[in-house]
Design a protein around this motif. Structure first.
Motif, PDB file in Angstrom:
ATOM      1  N   LEU A  19    -120.704  45.376 136.109  1.00  0.00           N
ATOM      2  CA  LEU A  19    -119.609  44.698 136.818  1.00  0.00           C
ATOM      3  C   LEU A  19    -119.725  43.132 136.912  1.00  0.00           C
ATOM      4  O   LEU A  19    -118.975  42.274 136.923  1.00  0.00           O
ATOM      5  N   ALA A  20    -121.175  42.757 137.094  1.00  0.00           N
ATOM      6  CA  ALA A  20    -121.309  41.421 136.973  1.00  0.00           C
ATOM      7  C   ALA A  20    -121.191  40.677 135.436  1.00  0.00           C
ATOM      8  O   ALA A  20    -120.812  39.621 135.498  1.00  0.00           O
ATOM      9  N   ALA A  21    -121.260  41.686 134.548  1.00  0.00           N
ATOM     10  CA  ALA A  21    -121.131  41.039 133.228  1.00  0.00           C
ATOM     11  C   ALA A  21    -119.860  40.999 132.883  1.00  0.00           C
ATOM     12  O   ALA A  21    -119.174  39.951 132.136  1.00  0.00           O
ATOM     13  N   LEU A  22    -118.851  41.766 133.659  1.00  0.00           N
ATOM     14  CA  LEU A  22    -117.567  41.722 133.423  1.00  0.00           C
ATOM     15  C   LEU A  22    -116.864  40.270 134.033  1.00  0.00           C
ATOM     16  O   LEU A  22    -116.110  39.923 133.668  1.00  0.00           O
ATOM     17  N   GLY A  23    -117.487  40.083 135.186  1.00  0.00           N
ATOM     18  CA  GLY A  23    -117.132  38.804 135.964  1.00  0.00           C
ATOM     19  C   GLY A  23    -117.648  37.587 135.246  1.00  0.00           C
ATOM     20  O   GLY A  23    -116.882  36.599 135.175  1.00  0.00           O
ATOM     21  N   GLY A  24    -118.640  37.716 134.632  1.00  0.00           N
ATOM     22  CA  GLY A  24    -119.317  36.755 133.652  1.00  0.00           C
ATOM     23  C   GLY A  24    -118.211  36.416 132.412  1.00  0.00           C
ATOM     24  O   GLY A  24    -117.951  35.255 132.127  1.00  0.00           O
ATOM     25  N   ALA A  25    -117.911  37.516 131.966  1.00  0.00           N
ATOM     26  CA  ALA A  25    -116.905  37.410 130.766  1.00  0.00           C
ATOM     27  C   ALA A  25    -115.495  36.853 131.352  1.00  0.00           C
ATOM     28  O   ALA A  25    -115.132  36.017 130.369  1.00  0.00           O
ATOM     29  N   VAL A  26    -114.987  37.342 132.470  1.00  0.00           N
ATOM     30  CA  VAL A  26    -113.890  36.807 132.582  1.00  0.00           C
ATOM     31  C   VAL A  26    -113.903  35.216 132.868  1.00  0.00           C
ATOM     32  O   VAL A  26    -112.916  34.378 132.545  1.00  0.00           O
ATOM     33  N   LEU A  27    -115.109  34.655 133.746  1.00  0.00           N
ATOM     34  CA  LEU A  27    -115.145  33.225 133.761  1.00  0.00           C
ATOM     35  C   LEU A  27    -115.409  32.601 132.336  1.00  0.00           C
ATOM     36  O   LEU A  27    -114.781  31.598 132.218  1.00  0.00           O
ATOM     37  N   MET A  28    -116.349  33.105 131.358  1.00  0.00           N
ATOM     38  CA  MET A  28    -116.280  32.610 130.373  1.00  0.00           C
ATOM     39  C   MET A  28    -114.918  32.356 129.358  1.00  0.00           C
ATOM     40  O   MET A  28    -114.475  31.242 128.798  1.00  0.00           O
ATOM     41  N   SER A  29    -114.222  33.512 129.736  1.00  0.00           N
ATOM     42  CA  SER A  29    -112.839  33.601 128.956  1.00  0.00           C
ATOM     43  C   SER A  29    -111.760  32.444 129.412  1.00  0.00           C
ATOM     44  O   SER A  29    -111.221  31.805 128.909  1.00  0.00           O
ATOM     45  N   VAL A  30    -111.840  32.440 131.029  1.00  0.00           N
ATOM     46  CA  VAL A  30    -111.147  31.447 131.607  1.00  0.00           C
ATOM     47  C   VAL A  30    -111.449  29.836 131.097  1.00  0.00           C
ATOM     48  O   VAL A  30    -110.445  29.247 130.794  1.00  0.00           O
ATOM     49  N   VAL A  31    -112.558  29.717 131.227  1.00  0.00           N
ATOM     50  CA  VAL A  31    -113.177  28.203 130.852  1.00  0.00           C
ATOM     51  C   VAL A  31    -112.739  27.886 129.464  1.00  0.00           C
ATOM     52  O   VAL A  31    -112.223  27.038 128.969  1.00  0.00           O
ATOM     53  N   SER A  32    -113.040  28.922 128.729  1.00  0.00           N
ATOM     54  CA  SER A  32    -112.822  28.512 126.968  1.00  0.00           C
ATOM     55  C   SER A  32    -111.593  28.591 126.601  1.00  0.00           C
ATOM     56  O   SER A  32    -111.211  27.766 126.066  1.00  0.00           O
ATOM     57  N   ALA A  33    -110.614  29.411 127.572  1.00  0.00           N
ATOM     58  CA  ALA A  33    -109.253  29.294 127.180  1.00  0.00           C
ATOM     59  C   ALA A  33    -108.451  27.988 127.837  1.00  0.00           C
ATOM     60  O   ALA A  33    -107.763  27.284 127.284  1.00  0.00           O
ATOM     61  N   ALA A  34    -109.165  27.623 128.881  1.00  0.00           N
ATOM     62  CA  ALA A  34    -108.516  26.276 129.436  1.00  0.00           C
ATOM     63  C   ALA A  34    -108.941  25.038 128.452  1.00  0.00           C
ATOM     64  O   ALA A  34    -108.019  24.266 128.282  1.00  0.00           O
ATOM     65  N   VAL A  35    -110.166  25.293 128.368  1.00  0.00           N
ATOM     66  CA  VAL A  35    -110.764  23.887 127.287  1.00  0.00           C
ATOM     67  C   VAL A  35    -110.111  24.139 126.019  1.00  0.00           C
ATOM     68  O   VAL A  35    -109.496  23.101 125.413  1.00  0.00           O
ATOM     69  N   GLY A  36    -109.940  25.289 125.160  1.00  0.00           N
ATOM     70  CA  GLY A  36    -109.339  25.491 123.818  1.00  0.00           C
ATOM     71  C   GLY A  36    -107.844  25.274 123.978  1.00  0.00           C
ATOM     72  O   GLY A  36    -107.589  24.555 122.859  1.00  0.00           O
ATOM     73  N   THR A  37    -107.379  25.770 124.686  1.00  0.00           N
ATOM     74  CA  THR A  37    -105.667  25.563 124.697  1.00  0.00           C
ATOM     75  C   THR A  37    -105.172  24.081 124.971  1.00  0.00           C
ATOM     76  O   THR A  37    -104.342  23.589 124.605  1.00  0.00           O
TER      77      THR A  37
END
Length: 735
Positions: free
Chosen positions: A112-130
């Motif tokens: 569950l913690a890894a899933l939370g970390g993956a979500v945060l990683m994806s949000v940050v990466s998507a925000a900067v990338g787009t």
């Protein structure tokens, strides 16, 4: 240098995997302004940074630039944005996961913690990338939400499907917890069936897609079912690898539009597909972690049930479980069972503390473990007791090996609070052939032999045999201990009374009697005499407990029958020699007398001569303490230890009870008559009174009167009777 090379190799592998994942994603992109459907490199980045720390995170932007340079050309203005998006995303996700302190990766908590970390990683990466795509003109403002959603979900799918497998495959620490043994999982035959089923599910999924249809993607349920099977029956690594392979395959089929699967070109189609695939990837993994955690919990409980927590050795139950089948048969080689008990550990516990004693036990366990043969089985069976099964060992060899163990224990020293602690050990050893005896008999014999070794001074080995008479006596005594304890717990002790009568007129007017003990065996109903069970009680330190029971029962009866108690002049109660050295006995008696309305002056406690002369100073202190409570005292079995009368001045007693052996023999033995006469005269010189035990006949009574003895006790007077009948011969006792 080897560590540097290892780190370089690890970073090189991660970089290669990252570039490979990026290259695979580039094949799924349909143009320079499109977002990749699936970004496996995100899983490689998250796994690498979590596994080896933030210091190697530089491989992420380096890998991103290599992907764009060789496989996925983008505008130059977008390159720093893309590298930053992937770097900042993985740093944010790893930071969150470390903040949650989920260290063991094979748990639901970590998942569950890894899933939370993956979500945060994806949000940050998507925000900067787009934002970078918008800044560099790759997309317009109207495409920003769709591009952001696809970027986020593509990274999240890569993290959920690729990161778990990589984290388990990469070398390094996998967590702190105990791992289940291989036998807790499915056998190899089932493993083969599972491999066939997984390959078959892939083929069926491709074949079904080639037939066409709007719901061909539903065939992903085939590998999903196989992954659920894996989660339940196999280690989590297998499920993680299967999940990664499945997502790579499904994303490829959908991204390339092969095998009849329509290409996910529409924005919403890609988003729906990604959400579906994320669920397919995550659910089997969570189930695998939950099943693993359940196995771990069951294994830990089993470990605690079978392993001694102080020493790490097998405990008594585990030892018995392993030894019983070997003892029962299955081998023709000789064996031996050793029972080892540390000597005088209580002194260390009392003087240095129980923690010091535990440390010494732990050290001794290590000594025995280091000196035992590899094929031997060792266990800690009690506080300071160990059991050792010696396989393929003749009696002579077994004895030599156990002696060597005792020498090693004697030489061991344990440092504690500036002291050097040491001890010795005693061992009982019984040799046998498998099938010759059962476990309980062998352990009993080894324990009996160990007790004999302690009685002989300790720090030695006593070799038992299955038919050894002395050790069988010891075993018999231990059985008596069980019967005595049962009798005490079940109130099976019975009180009898026998009169002590004056032989001259004008002496005491009230009842003068001795309380005698009988034990009613709870199992057989047999009435047992003290001579049958008191030796075992004294040997195993139960005598004082019996003393207390007799005193409590006697006072309780007298208190509940005040009319009978009023007729009593002297009530004599025997005490064991153990009562003299029991520090708590005087306190018990004082408290009991304080709560009783029966006068302490009517109680006379009897102690045998041999018990008294063993330690005259202690015996006199004991007698003085009883006298301070108001009680009287008698020296029982007087004459049996008779070598000097000089100690009598040191013992302030009221009565000398002449041992019955002299009374019985005084008609036929002038010496016995002289002893009776002498004891009586010395009693009168010291202003004491004499009592002749075992006065069996009227002739004995007349002879005692002639000698001037004060009291007589025996069958010539009356026979012992239950207390109720003694006081109420007509059976009228009500209470």
């Amino acid at each position: 240098m080897p560590e540097l090379y290892r780190r370089i190799a690890i970073v090189g592998v991660l970089l290669a995997l990252y570039v490979a994942g990026g290259a695979y994603s580039a094949l799924l992109v349909d143009g320079p302004d499109k977002v990749a459907l699936f970004w496996p490199a995100a899983g490689v980045a998250l796994a690498g940074v979590l596994r080896y720390g933030l210091k190697i995170a530089w491989f992420v932007p380096a890998g991103t630039l290599l992907v764009h340079f060789f496989f996925d050309p983008v505008p130059t203005a977008f390159l720093p944005w893309s590298a930053s998006a992937n770097l900042f995303g993985v740093l944010a996700g790893a930071a969150l996961l470390r903040r949650l302190h989920a260290e063991d990766m094979l748990t639901v908590r970590f998942g569950l913690a890894a899933l939370g970390g993956a979500v945060l990683m994806s949000v940050v990466s998507a925000a900067v990338g787009t934002a970078g795509m918008l800044h560099s003109g790759m997309i317009g403002l109207e495409a920003l939400p769709t591009a952001g959603a696809r970027w986020l979900l593509g990274d999240l799918l890569g993290a959920t499907s690729i990161a778990p497998a990589l984290m388990l495959l990469l070398p390094g620490r996998t967590g702190r917890r105990w791992r289940p043994p291989a036998e807790d999982y499915a056998p190899e035959s089932e493993q083969l069936m599972w491999n066939v089923a997984l390959m078959a599910s892939y083929l069926l999924m491709a074949w079904g897609g080639s037939l066409g249809g709007n719901y061909a993607m539903g065939l992903v349920a085939l590998p999903l079912g196989v992954m659920v099977w894996s989660a339940v029956r196999f280690p989590p690594l297998q499920t993680a690898v299967a999940s990664a392979l499945t997502m790579l395959l499904v994303a490829g089929l959908a991204g390339f539009g092969t095998a009849g699967y329509p290409e996910a070109s529409a924005p919403l189609d890609g988003i729906y597909l990604l959400v579906f695939l994320i669920e397919v990837a995550a659910l089997p993994l969570m189930l695998a972690f939950a099943m693993h955690q359940q196995r771990v919990s069951a294994g830990v409980l089993k470990l605690r049930a079978n392993v001694d927590p102080l020493t790490g050795l097998h405990n008594r139950n585990a030892f018995e479980e392993k030894v019983r089948p070997e003892i029962a048969g299955g081998s023709v080689l000789p064996m031996a069972l050793a029972y080892i008990d540390l000597d005088h550990l209580k002194l260390i516990n009392d003087t240095a503390s129980h923690a010091a004693g535990d440390e010494l036990i732990r050290g001794v366990a290590g000594v025995i473990e280091a000196h035992r043969h590899p094929e031997d089985l060792l266990a800690r069976t009690g506080g300071d007791e160990f059991a050792l099964l010696l396989r393929n060992c003749t009696p002579m060899v077994a004895e030599d090996r156990v002696r060597a163990l005792l020498r090693a224990i004697e030489g061991y020293r344990c440092g504690w609070d500036g002291q050097m602690l040491g001890t010795t050990a005693s061992a009982g050893l019984v040799t046998f052939l498998p099938g010759q005896a059962d476990y309980a008999q062998l352990l009993s014999q080894a324990d009996a032999a160990c007790f004999t070794a302690k009685e002989q001074g300790g720090n030695r080995v006593c070799l038992a045999s299955l038919d050894g008479g002395e050790l069988l006596d010891r075993t018999s005594a231990m059985r008596w201990v069980v019967r005595i304890r049962e009798a005490l717990e079940q109130q099976a002790m019975e009180l009898y009374c026998q009169s002590i009568v004056p032989l001259r007129p004008g002496m005491d007017q009230g009842r003068h009697f001795e309380v005698l003990l009988r034990l009613r065996d709870p199992r057989t109903g047999e009435r047992l005499q003290p001579a049958q069970f008191m030796p075992a009680a004294e040997r195993f330190r139960l005598a004082t407990r019996i003393d207390r029971e007799v005193i409590t029962r006697t006072l309780g009866w007298l208190e509940s029958h005040p009319d009978a108690a009023a007729t009593v002049d002297t009530c004599c109660i025997n005490l064991s020699g153990e009562a003299v050295i029991d520090e708590g006995f005087i306190g018990f008696l004082s408290e009991r007398l304080r709560r009783s309305h029966f006068p302490a002056s009517k109680l006379c406690f009897e102690l045998t001569e041999t018990s008294a002369v063993r330690d005259l100073a202690r015996a006199q202190r004991f007698i003085n303490q009883l006298r301070d409570l108001g009680c009287r005292f008698a020296l029982d079995d007087f004459g049996t230890g008779f070598c000097s009368f000089s100690y009598l001045r040191s013992l302030d007693v009221d009565y000398f009870k002449i041992d019955g052996s002299f009374v019985r023999d005084m008609h036929d033995s002038p010496m016995a008559e002289a002893v009776v006469r002498s004891i009586n005269e010395i009693a009168h010189v010291l202003d004491k009174r004499s009592i002749a035990e075992h006065t069996e006949t009227e002739a004995d009574r007349r002879a005692l009167i002639a000698l001037g003895v004060d009291y007589a006790q025996g069958f010539a007077i009356d026979r012992p009777q239950p207390m109720d009948l003694y006081f109420y011969p007509d059976g009228s006792a009500a209470g």
